[in-house]
Design an enzyme around this catalytic site. Sequence first.
Site, PDB file in Angstrom:
ATOM      1  N   LYS A  11       0.840  -1.196   0.000  1.00 56.86           N
ATOM      2  CA  LYS A  11       0.000   0.000   0.000  1.00 56.86           C
ATOM      3  C   LYS A  11       0.884   1.258   0.000  1.00 56.86           C
ATOM      4  O   LYS A  11       2.110   1.167   0.226  1.00 56.86           O
ATOM      5  CB  LYS A  11      -0.926  -0.059   1.222  1.00 56.86           C
ATOM      6  CG  LYS A  11      -1.880  -1.270   1.186  1.00 56.86           C
ATOM      7  CD  LYS A  11      -2.778  -1.320   2.413  1.00 56.86           C
ATOM      8  CE  LYS A  11      -3.730  -2.492   2.342  1.00 56.86           C
ATOM      9  NZ  LYS A  11      -4.653  -2.547   3.514  1.00 56.86           N
ATOM     10  N   TYR A  51     -12.300  -3.727  -3.279  1.00 55.10           N
ATOM     11  CA  TYR A  51     -12.885  -3.811  -1.925  1.00 55.10           C
ATOM     12  C   TYR A  51     -14.412  -3.865  -1.995  1.00 55.10           C
ATOM     13  O   TYR A  51     -15.085  -3.250  -1.179  1.00 55.10           O
ATOM     14  CB  TYR A  51     -12.434  -2.608  -1.100  1.00 55.10           C
ATOM     15  CG  TYR A  51     -10.992  -2.672  -0.618  1.00 55.10           C
ATOM     16  CD1 TYR A  51     -10.515  -3.733   0.145  1.00 55.10           C
ATOM     17  CD2 TYR A  51     -10.100  -1.622  -0.887  1.00 55.10           C
ATOM     18  CE1 TYR A  51      -9.201  -3.774   0.601  1.00 55.10           C
ATOM     19  CE2 TYR A  51      -8.778  -1.658  -0.426  1.00 55.10           C
ATOM     20  CZ  TYR A  51      -8.341  -2.733   0.318  1.00 55.10           C
ATOM     21  OH  TYR A  51      -7.043  -2.768   0.797  1.00 55.10           O
ATOM     22  N   ASN A 114      -1.825  -0.192   7.368  1.00 51.69           N
ATOM     23  CA  ASN A 114      -1.286  -1.550   7.609  1.00 51.69           C
ATOM     24  C   ASN A 114      -0.441  -2.093   6.453  1.00 51.69           C
ATOM     25  O   ASN A 114      -0.219  -3.290   6.338  1.00 51.69           O
ATOM     26  CB  ASN A 114      -2.388  -2.520   8.063  1.00 51.69           C
ATOM     27  CG  ASN A 114      -3.435  -2.787   7.008  1.00 51.69           C
ATOM     28  OD1 ASN A 114      -3.380  -2.246   5.919  1.00 51.69           O
ATOM     29  ND2 ASN A 114      -4.400  -3.624   7.345  1.00 51.69           N
ATOM     30  N   HIS A 117      -1.565  -5.706   1.424  1.00 50.84           N
ATOM     31  CA  HIS A 117      -2.795  -6.460   1.173  1.00 50.84           C
ATOM     32  C   HIS A 117      -2.421  -7.867   0.721  1.00 50.84           C
ATOM     33  O   HIS A 117      -1.452  -8.039  -0.018  1.00 50.84           O
ATOM     34  CB  HIS A 117      -3.620  -5.794   0.061  1.00 50.84           C
ATOM     35  CG  HIS A 117      -4.668  -6.708  -0.502  1.00 50.84           C
ATOM     36  ND1 HIS A 117      -5.900  -6.867   0.087  1.00 50.84           N
ATOM     37  CD2 HIS A 117      -4.641  -7.575  -1.562  1.00 50.84           C
ATOM     38  CE1 HIS A 117      -6.592  -7.782  -0.595  1.00 50.84           C
ATOM     39  NE2 HIS A 117      -5.849  -8.213  -1.595  1.00 50.84           N
ATOM     40  N   GLU A 128      -8.791 -10.758  -7.966  1.00 54.42           N
ATOM     41  CA  GLU A 128      -7.937  -9.579  -7.756  1.00 54.42           C
ATOM     42  C   GLU A 128      -6.824  -9.499  -8.810  1.00 54.42           C
ATOM     43  O   GLU A 128      -6.517  -8.415  -9.308  1.00 54.42           O
ATOM     44  CB  GLU A 128      -7.357  -9.609  -6.332  1.00 54.42           C
ATOM     45  CG  GLU A 128      -8.438  -9.390  -5.281  1.00 54.42           C
ATOM     46  CD  GLU A 128      -8.010  -9.738  -3.858  1.00 54.42           C
ATOM     47  OE1 GLU A 128      -6.823 -10.059  -3.637  1.00 54.42           O
ATOM     48  OE2 GLU A 128      -8.883  -9.695  -2.956  1.00 54.42           O
TER      49      GLU A 128
HETATM   50  P1  DAT Z   1      -7.374  -7.559   5.267  1.00 50.80           P
HETATM   51  O1  DAT Z   1      -6.666  -6.418   4.590  1.00 50.80           O
HETATM   52  O2  DAT Z   1      -6.582  -8.115   6.414  1.00 50.80           O
HETATM   53  O3  DAT Z   1      -7.835  -8.623   4.292  1.00 50.80           O
HETATM   54  P2  DAT Z   1     -10.126  -6.618   5.282  1.00 50.80           P
HETATM   55  O4  DAT Z   1     -10.242  -7.211   3.913  1.00 50.80           O
HETATM   56  O5  DAT Z   1     -11.174  -6.969   6.273  1.00 50.80           O
HETATM   57  O6  DAT Z   1      -8.703  -6.951   5.929  1.00 50.80           O
HETATM   58  O7  DAT Z   1     -10.097  -5.025   5.176  1.00 50.80           O
HETATM   59  C1  DAT Z   1      -9.398  -4.398   4.126  1.00 50.80           C
HETATM   60  C2  DAT Z   1      -8.671  -3.202   4.682  1.00 50.80           C
HETATM   61  O8  DAT Z   1      -9.619  -2.266   5.192  1.00 50.80           O
HETATM   62  C3  DAT Z   1      -7.749  -3.497   5.880  1.00 50.80           C
HETATM   63  O9  DAT Z   1      -6.481  -3.924   5.460  1.00 50.80           O
HETATM   64  C4  DAT Z   1      -7.709  -2.182   6.569  1.00 50.80           C
HETATM   65  C5  DAT Z   1      -9.109  -1.625   6.343  1.00 50.80           C
HETATM   66  N1  DAT Z   1      -9.985  -1.920   7.482  1.00 50.80           N
HETATM   67  C6  DAT Z   1     -10.558  -3.112   7.778  1.00 50.80           C
HETATM   68  N2  DAT Z   1     -11.295  -3.027   8.896  1.00 50.80           N
HETATM   69  C7  DAT Z   1     -11.189  -1.748   9.310  1.00 50.80           C
HETATM   70  C8  DAT Z   1     -11.710  -1.011  10.425  1.00 50.80           C
HETATM   71  N3  DAT Z   1     -12.514  -1.583  11.320  1.00 50.80           N
HETATM   72  N4  DAT Z   1     -11.358   0.305  10.541  1.00 50.80           N
HETATM   73  C9  DAT Z   1     -10.551   0.892   9.635  1.00 50.80           C
HETATM   74  N5  DAT Z   1     -10.019   0.261   8.565  1.00 50.80           N
HETATM   75  C10 DAT Z   1     -10.333  -1.034   8.411  1.00 50.80           C
HETATM   76 MG    MG Z   2      -9.201  -8.522   2.742  1.00 53.39          MG
END
Ligand code: DAT
Ligand code: MG
Length: 151
Positions: A11, A51, A114, A117, A128
């Site tokens: 990212k 997303y 974070n 991805h 993806e």
């Molecule tokens: P991951 O990236 O571990 O697959 P995800 O697909 O649930 O997690 O979410 C995608 C991204 O969205 C994640 O890397 C960071 C952001 N995100 C997820 N949950 C969040 C939250 N509760 N508050 C803020 N950002 C969040």
């Molecule tokens: Mg995810």
Amino acid sequence: MAMERTYIMIKPDGVQRGIVGNIVSRFETKGYKLSAMKTKMASKELLDQHYKDLVEKPFFPKLREYMMSGPVVCMVWEGKEAVTTGRKMLGATNPLASEPGTIRGDFCIEVGRNICHGSDSVENAEREIGLWFGEGEVLDWDSHSKDWIYE
Ligand code: DAT
Ligand code: MG
């Protein structure tokens, strides 16, 4: 042997903070094969598709803004159980819950920064890879190390 491909993306914060080499190195030295890699500025439309399950979440506008704030590095890594293992190598979504030794556990603190991805299923990985890469950008090649990595 069932080989998988996973979509790993660094990212904008990972790129800005100079962590690209470290992340690439972890996948390389693990033994996974680099099938595709490029830098890209993500568009709103691409992020809405990437997303698609999160677009209604309250945090989504901020997530999209962050993902468009600078270049990302798009990669496809291939190997045995690359999807599940890739997720383990990234660590938990919330970096404070990520184990030390994982990428998020070692390099970041907040869920909104974070740095990487990784696809969460083989099906999503294929989806993806199709979104971020065009025809002919994902290469099929033979690694000279394969007999030293796999039995
Ligand atoms: P991951 O990236 O571990 O697959 P995800 O697909 O649930 O997690 O979410 C995608 C991204 O969205 C994640 O890397 C960071 C952001 N995100 C997820 N949950 C969040 C939250 N509760 N508050 C803020 N950002 C969040
Ligand atoms: Mg995810």
